[in-house]
Design an enzyme around this catalytic site. Structure first.
Site, mmCIF file in Angstrom:
data_model
loop_
_atom_site.group_PDB
_atom_site.id
_atom_site.type_symbol
_atom_site.label_atom_id
_atom_site.label_comp_id
_atom_site.label_asym_id
_atom_site.label_seq_id
_atom_site.Cartn_x
_atom_site.Cartn_y
_atom_site.Cartn_z
ATOM 1 N N TYR A 78 0.851 -1.200 0.000
ATOM 2 C CA TYR A 78 0.000 0.000 0.000
ATOM 3 C C TYR A 78 0.882 1.243 0.000
ATOM 4 O O TYR A 78 1.463 1.608 1.020
ATOM 5 C CB TYR A 78 -0.930 0.018 1.214
ATOM 6 C CG TYR A 78 -1.907 -1.136 1.278
ATOM 7 C CD1 TYR A 78 -2.211 -1.890 0.145
ATOM 8 C CD2 TYR A 78 -2.552 -1.466 2.459
ATOM 9 C CE1 TYR A 78 -3.104 -2.946 0.205
ATOM 10 C CE2 TYR A 78 -3.453 -2.518 2.528
ATOM 11 C CZ TYR A 78 -3.717 -3.256 1.393
ATOM 12 O OH TYR A 78 -4.610 -4.302 1.458
ATOM 13 N N PRO B 150 -15.618 -4.464 2.477
ATOM 14 C CA PRO B 150 -16.907 -4.677 3.155
ATOM 15 C C PRO B 150 -17.950 -3.619 2.791
ATOM 16 O O PRO B 150 -19.154 -3.859 2.908
ATOM 17 C CB PRO B 150 -16.536 -4.562 4.649
ATOM 18 C CG PRO B 150 -15.284 -3.730 4.677
ATOM 19 C CD PRO B 150 -14.540 -4.114 3.423
ATOM 20 N N LEU B 151 -17.450 -2.452 2.335
ATOM 21 C CA LEU B 151 -18.365 -1.372 1.919
ATOM 22 C C LEU B 151 -18.384 -1.234 0.401
ATOM 23 O O LEU B 151 -18.897 -0.245 -0.128
ATOM 24 C CB LEU B 151 -17.923 -0.047 2.561
ATOM 25 C CG LEU B 151 -17.895 -0.047 4.093
ATOM 26 C CD1 LEU B 151 -17.293 1.240 4.641
ATOM 27 C CD2 LEU B 151 -19.306 -0.259 4.649
ATOM 28 N N GLY B 152 -17.785 -2.185 -0.297
ATOM 29 C CA GLY B 152 -17.756 -2.131 -1.758
ATOM 30 C C GLY B 152 -16.421 -1.670 -2.306
ATOM 31 O O GLY B 152 -16.229 -1.643 -3.522
ATOM 32 N N GLY B 153 -15.510 -1.238 -1.451
ATOM 33 C CA GLY B 153 -14.179 -0.834 -1.906
ATOM 34 C C GLY B 153 -14.225 0.436 -2.743
ATOM 35 O O GLY B 153 -14.817 1.438 -2.321
ATOM 36 N N PHE B 154 -13.641 0.368 -3.942
ATOM 37 C CA PHE B 154 -13.563 1.564 -4.790
ATOM 38 C C PHE B 154 -14.915 1.901 -5.436
ATOM 39 O O PHE B 154 -15.086 2.977 -5.989
ATOM 40 C CB PHE B 154 -12.495 1.371 -5.883
ATOM 41 C CG PHE B 154 -11.105 1.214 -5.305
ATOM 42 C CD1 PHE B 154 -10.438 2.313 -4.765
ATOM 43 C CD2 PHE B 154 -10.476 -0.009 -5.278
ATOM 44 C CE1 PHE B 154 -9.176 2.185 -4.218
ATOM 45 C CE2 PHE B 154 -9.206 -0.159 -4.735
ATOM 46 C CZ PHE B 154 -8.553 0.946 -4.200
ATOM 47 N N PRO C 117 -18.576 2.089 -4.088
ATOM 48 C CA PRO C 117 -19.419 1.924 -2.897
ATOM 49 C C PRO C 117 -20.654 1.068 -3.181
ATOM 50 O O PRO C 117 -21.246 1.145 -4.258
ATOM 51 C CB PRO C 117 -19.827 3.362 -2.562
ATOM 52 C CG PRO C 117 -18.808 4.228 -3.222
ATOM 53 C CD PRO C 117 -18.286 3.477 -4.411
ATOM 54 N N LEU C 118 -21.005 0.245 -2.206
ATOM 55 C CA LEU C 118 -22.162 -0.637 -2.333
ATOM 56 C C LEU C 118 -23.393 0.161 -2.725
ATOM 57 O O LEU C 118 -23.698 1.180 -2.100
ATOM 58 C CB LEU C 118 -22.452 -1.289 -0.977
ATOM 59 C CG LEU C 118 -21.671 -2.524 -0.578
ATOM 60 C CD1 LEU C 118 -22.059 -2.920 0.840
ATOM 61 C CD2 LEU C 118 -21.950 -3.649 -1.557
HETATM 62 N N1 NAP Z 1 -6.469 -8.813 0.622
HETATM 63 C C1 NAP Z 1 -6.678 -7.991 -0.366
HETATM 64 O O1 NAP Z 1 -6.375 -8.307 -1.525
HETATM 65 C C2 NAP Z 1 -7.297 -6.665 -0.086
HETATM 66 C C3 NAP Z 1 -7.824 -5.911 -1.137
HETATM 67 C C4 NAP Z 1 -8.421 -4.707 -0.844
HETATM 68 C C5 NAP Z 1 -8.497 -4.252 0.461
HETATM 69 N N2 NAP Z 1 -7.955 -4.990 1.471
HETATM 70 C C6 NAP Z 1 -8.067 -4.546 2.882
HETATM 71 O O2 NAP Z 1 -9.423 -4.355 3.179
HETATM 72 C C7 NAP Z 1 -9.629 -3.069 3.779
HETATM 73 C C8 NAP Z 1 -11.010 -2.571 3.461
HETATM 74 O O3 NAP Z 1 -11.154 -2.368 2.073
HETATM 75 P P1 NAP Z 1 -11.281 -0.944 1.395
HETATM 76 O O4 NAP Z 1 -10.862 0.116 2.338
HETATM 77 O O5 NAP Z 1 -10.620 -1.004 0.089
HETATM 78 O O6 NAP Z 1 -12.818 -0.856 1.054
HETATM 79 P P2 NAP Z 1 -14.140 -0.596 1.952
HETATM 80 O O7 NAP Z 1 -13.838 -0.677 3.391
HETATM 81 O O8 NAP Z 1 -15.172 -1.475 1.383
HETATM 82 O O9 NAP Z 1 -14.528 0.882 1.531
HETATM 83 C C9 NAP Z 1 -13.692 1.966 1.728
HETATM 84 C C10 NAP Z 1 -14.348 3.135 1.008
HETATM 85 O O10 NAP Z 1 -15.571 3.459 1.664
HETATM 86 C C11 NAP Z 1 -15.540 4.838 2.038
HETATM 87 N N3 NAP Z 1 -16.211 4.940 3.343
HETATM 88 C C12 NAP Z 1 -15.844 4.375 4.519
HETATM 89 N N4 NAP Z 1 -16.703 4.690 5.497
HETATM 90 C C13 NAP Z 1 -17.644 5.489 4.935
HETATM 91 C C14 NAP Z 1 -18.782 6.149 5.432
HETATM 92 N N5 NAP Z 1 -19.164 6.031 6.709
HETATM 93 N N6 NAP Z 1 -19.520 6.896 4.564
HETATM 94 C C15 NAP Z 1 -19.167 7.010 3.288
HETATM 95 N N7 NAP Z 1 -18.076 6.417 2.744
HETATM 96 C C16 NAP Z 1 -17.322 5.659 3.570
HETATM 97 C C17 NAP Z 1 -14.098 5.233 2.107
HETATM 98 O O11 NAP Z 1 -13.961 6.605 1.805
HETATM 99 P P3 NAP Z 1 -13.409 7.659 2.895
HETATM 100 O O12 NAP Z 1 -11.934 7.459 2.944
HETATM 101 O O13 NAP Z 1 -13.817 8.969 2.345
HETATM 102 O O14 NAP Z 1 -14.088 7.345 4.186
HETATM 103 C C18 NAP Z 1 -13.485 4.379 1.011
HETATM 104 O O15 NAP Z 1 -13.609 4.993 -0.248
HETATM 105 C C19 NAP Z 1 -8.493 -2.222 3.200
HETATM 106 O O16 NAP Z 1 -8.244 -1.087 3.982
HETATM 107 C C20 NAP Z 1 -7.367 -3.223 3.165
HETATM 108 O O17 NAP Z 1 -6.729 -3.235 4.430
HETATM 109 C C21 NAP Z 1 -7.389 -6.207 1.213
#
Ligand code: NAP
Length: 288
Positions: free
Chosen positions: A64, A214-218, A220-221
């Site tokens: 990252y 969990p929130l849809g990643g890039f 959003p769900l």
């Molecule tokens: N193993 C793998 O291959 C892999 C791949 C991807 C990710 N990961 C891990 O999984 C973790 C979670 O995934 P992720 O962060 O990509 O996706 P996520 O948790 O599904 O979603 C993050 C996105 O949701 C937004 N968000 C969060 N809270 C919100 C809220 N209350 N209201 C509105 N928007 C909100 C964030 O924007 P803001 O920053 O504006 O809040 C960000 O754009 C990562 O941090 C990483 O550690 C692992």
């Protein structure tokens, strides 16, 4: 510490007890997880707020940034509280275009473990996930050589516990024949339910399942059913999505990502949202 009663309570992976509500650090790097954050101090504030809230599970990777989120975690939180467990991943590099080329040959894995130790400022990594597949998702193929390499590093005392990520069920089984795993980290959320059977099987074995995106990643769900349920509960859709995951299975650990302290607070509060049997039945239809 602001709170020790995060929604979902705790889960134990090997000898690591963590809050089921964790934090995923990937969003702290720059755009598309490349380079430093626009708001360096803001990123440190999110990490410190997570720990102040009682979160004891932070997910990261040397890829990252690359290096960026590990360096931020060290700057914000080192020396780490004994209760905090940092989970990292090896098995992918970054290229100039921001791609995630696999790097699972033994030499790359050994180098990545040492880089994680260095950037995080640790002598031992609590938990290392072997990232499999590619950016398109899990891909078939043997994990033996790569997982055996990590098992040797574990025997050498550099890693406490092992997991796999982006893995197919048969790869989880293959890895378990080489060394115990304490978690599987795969993509899963209300709309992506491909791992339902795997989650249930892991729950029976006492192995954690840690959904990424969990929130849809890039992306959003988005779902009309989710919006309807959220409106009825006067809650944000993100809150409903997190509360549903905590209810889905006791072995699910949350690592929602955010670069915002306000969203962190919202997500912690939201994951505690009570969902009725009717709510759950309606939500269950989304990804089926
Ligand atoms: N193993 C793998 O291959 C892999 C791949 C991807 C990710 N990961 C891990 O999984 C973790 C979670 O995934 P992720 O962060 O990509 O996706 P996520 O948790 O599904 O979603 C993050 C996105 O949701 C937004 N968000 C969060 N809270 C919100 C809220 N209350 N209201 C509105 N928007 C909100 C964030 O924007 P803001 O920053 O504006 O809040 C960000 O754009 C990562 O941090 C990483 O550690 C692992």
């Amino acid at each position: 510490m602001l709170s020790t009663s995060l929604p979902g309570g705790t889960w134990t992976m090997g000898d690591l007890t963590v809050t089921r509500f964790g934090y995923g650090a990937m969003q702290l790097a720059g755009p598309w997880v490349m380079g430093p954050p626009a708001d360096h101090d803001g990123a440190l504030a999110v990490l410190r707020a997570a720990v102040e809230h009682g979160i004891t599970h932070i997910d990261t990777s040397e890829a990252y940034g690359p290096h960026v989120t590990n360096q931020l975690i060290r700057e914000a939180l080192h020396p780490y509280p004994d209760s905090l467990h940092i989970v990292t991943k090896v098995g992918a590099n970054r290229d100039q275009q921001g791609g995630w080329p696999p790097a699972r040959d033994p030499e790359s894995l050994r180098r990545s473990v040492h880089e994680n130790l260095e950037t995080l400022g640790l002598d031992v990594l609590d938990l290392v996930n072997l990232r499999l597949g590619d950016a398109a998702g899990p891909q078939p193929g043997s994990v033996a050589e790569a997982f055996e390499t990590l098992a040797v590093l574990q025997q050498q005392g550099l890693i406490r516990h092992l997991g796999v990520s982006n893995a197919l069920p048969e790869q989880v089984v293959e890895a378990q024949a080489i060394a115990p795993i304490v978690c599987v980290q795969n993509m899963y959320n209300l709309a992506h339910r491909q791992d339902d059977e795997l989650i249930d099987a892991l729950a029976e074995q006492g192995v954690a399942y840690v959904p990424f995106f969990p929130l849809g990643g890039f992306s959003p769900l988005q779902s009309s059913v989710l919006s309807t349920v959220a409106a009825r509960l006067a809650a944000a859709p993100m809150s409903v999505a997190l509360a549903w995951l905590l209810r889905r299975s006791p072995n699910i650990l949350l690592i929602p990502g955010t670069s915002s302290v306000a969203h962190l607070h919202e997500n912690i509060a939201g994951a505690a949202l009570p969902l009725s049997g009717d709510d759950l039945a309606e939500l269950d239809k989304i990804g089926r």
